[in-house]
Enzyme design. Structure first.
Site, PDB file in Angstrom:
ATOM      1  CG  HIS A  64       2.539 -18.708  -5.767  1.00 58.00           C
ATOM      2  ND1 HIS A  64       3.361 -19.398  -6.643  1.00 58.00           N
ATOM      3  CD2 HIS A  64       1.746 -17.938  -6.537  1.00 58.00           C
ATOM      4  CE1 HIS A  64       3.057 -19.060  -7.886  1.00 58.00           C
ATOM      5  NE2 HIS A  64       2.089 -18.169  -7.851  1.00 58.00           N
ATOM      6  CE1 TYR A 103       2.235  -9.839  -9.669  1.00 58.28           C
ATOM      7  CE2 TYR A 103       2.087 -11.050 -11.732  1.00 58.28           C
ATOM      8  CZ  TYR A 103       2.095 -11.038 -10.352  1.00 58.28           C
ATOM      9  OH  TYR A 103       1.951 -12.203  -9.651  1.00 58.28           O
ATOM     10  NE  ARG A 122       5.093 -20.966 -12.617  1.00 58.07           N
ATOM     11  CZ  ARG A 122       5.602 -20.450 -13.742  1.00 58.07           C
ATOM     12  NH1 ARG A 122       6.894 -20.647 -14.042  1.00 58.07           N
ATOM     13  NH2 ARG A 122       4.846 -19.743 -14.563  1.00 58.07           N
ATOM     14  NE  ARG A 134       5.215 -17.237 -10.656  1.00 58.38           N
ATOM     15  CZ  ARG A 134       5.902 -17.157 -11.787  1.00 58.38           C
ATOM     16  NH1 ARG A 134       7.221 -17.081 -11.733  1.00 58.38           N
ATOM     17  NH2 ARG A 134       5.292 -17.155 -12.958  1.00 58.38           N
ATOM     18  CG  HIS A 192       3.157 -16.385 -17.367  1.00 63.51           C
ATOM     19  ND1 HIS A 192       1.847 -16.709 -17.124  1.00 63.51           N
ATOM     20  CD2 HIS A 192       3.791 -16.565 -16.191  1.00 63.51           C
ATOM     21  CE1 HIS A 192       1.706 -17.063 -15.848  1.00 63.51           C
ATOM     22  NE2 HIS A 192       2.872 -16.972 -15.266  1.00 63.51           N
TER      23      HIS A 192
END
Length: 200
Positions: free
Chosen positions: A133, A168, A27, A136, A159
């Protein structure tokens, strides 16, 4: 060869954060808070221990990642190593705790200042509406394409929930079905009987 949005023509001091955002899926706040000791070029890893956040009420503050999962070590490919080494030698602050990425005046890399450079780069390459972003997302998709498990994606992304990782994996799985459908179409074409001279 890397995509054109990774090759430039932005300033050389700004290529390294783009590479780490894309290939380590970091990030912006995590990139801004990286210190020299967090980057190991020999092991090709970057350790996320802190993050910068900026709000109207508190201004710019450095803090630990949102959750324990956010504290992590992420491996990156060998290809960006020369660019990262050049950046550390020419643009990063000195000392083990020196910031890897700094602003134009030597301070903390701030989102608004970087955004100006980002928009100029997008305009010069004709890429249109691409957000930082999105890099990422690129990194996460590449990891999923490479066969990363749900647990590995969670660790790489920082996460504690499986939800984002599954997004994903589903994205990649959907692409696999698109590829399979294309192949199926080629099979059907091959099975069609050849046409005669009259087209019948």
């Amino acid at each position: 060869m890397a995509p054109r949005w990774l090759r430039g023509p932005g300033p050389s001091c700004c290529r390294a954060p783009v590479l780490l955002a894309a290939f380590a899926a970091l990030r912006f706040g995590e990139l801004a808070a990286l210190q020299r000791r967090d980057v190991d070029l020999e092991a090709r890893t970057v350790s996320v221990r802190r993050s910068y956040a900026e709000t109207r009420t508190d201004g710019l503050t450095v803090k630990a990642p949102k959750s324990a999962a956010g504290v992590r070590t992420v491996a990156f490919p060998a290809s960006p190593v020369p660019e990262l080494a050049h950046h550390l030698a020419e643009h990063a602050e000195a000392g083990r705790t020196g910031l890897v990425f700094v602003g134009a005046r030597g301070g903390v890399l701030r989102r608004n200042n970087f955004r100006r450079i980002w928009l100029r780069t997008l305009a010069s390459t004709g890429l249109g509406d691409v957000h930082f972003h999105d890099l990422r997302h690129t990194g996460n998709t590449l990891a999923a394409t490479g066969g990363a498990t749900t647990r590995e994606l969670m660790q790489r992304m920082g996460h504690s929930s499986v939800r984002a990782a599954l997004v994903y994996q589903h994205l990649v799985n959907g692409r696999h079905h698109q590829i399979a459908d294309y192949v199926d179409g080629q099979i059907r074409k091959a099975r069609r009987p050849p046409r005669g001279p009259s087209g019948t």
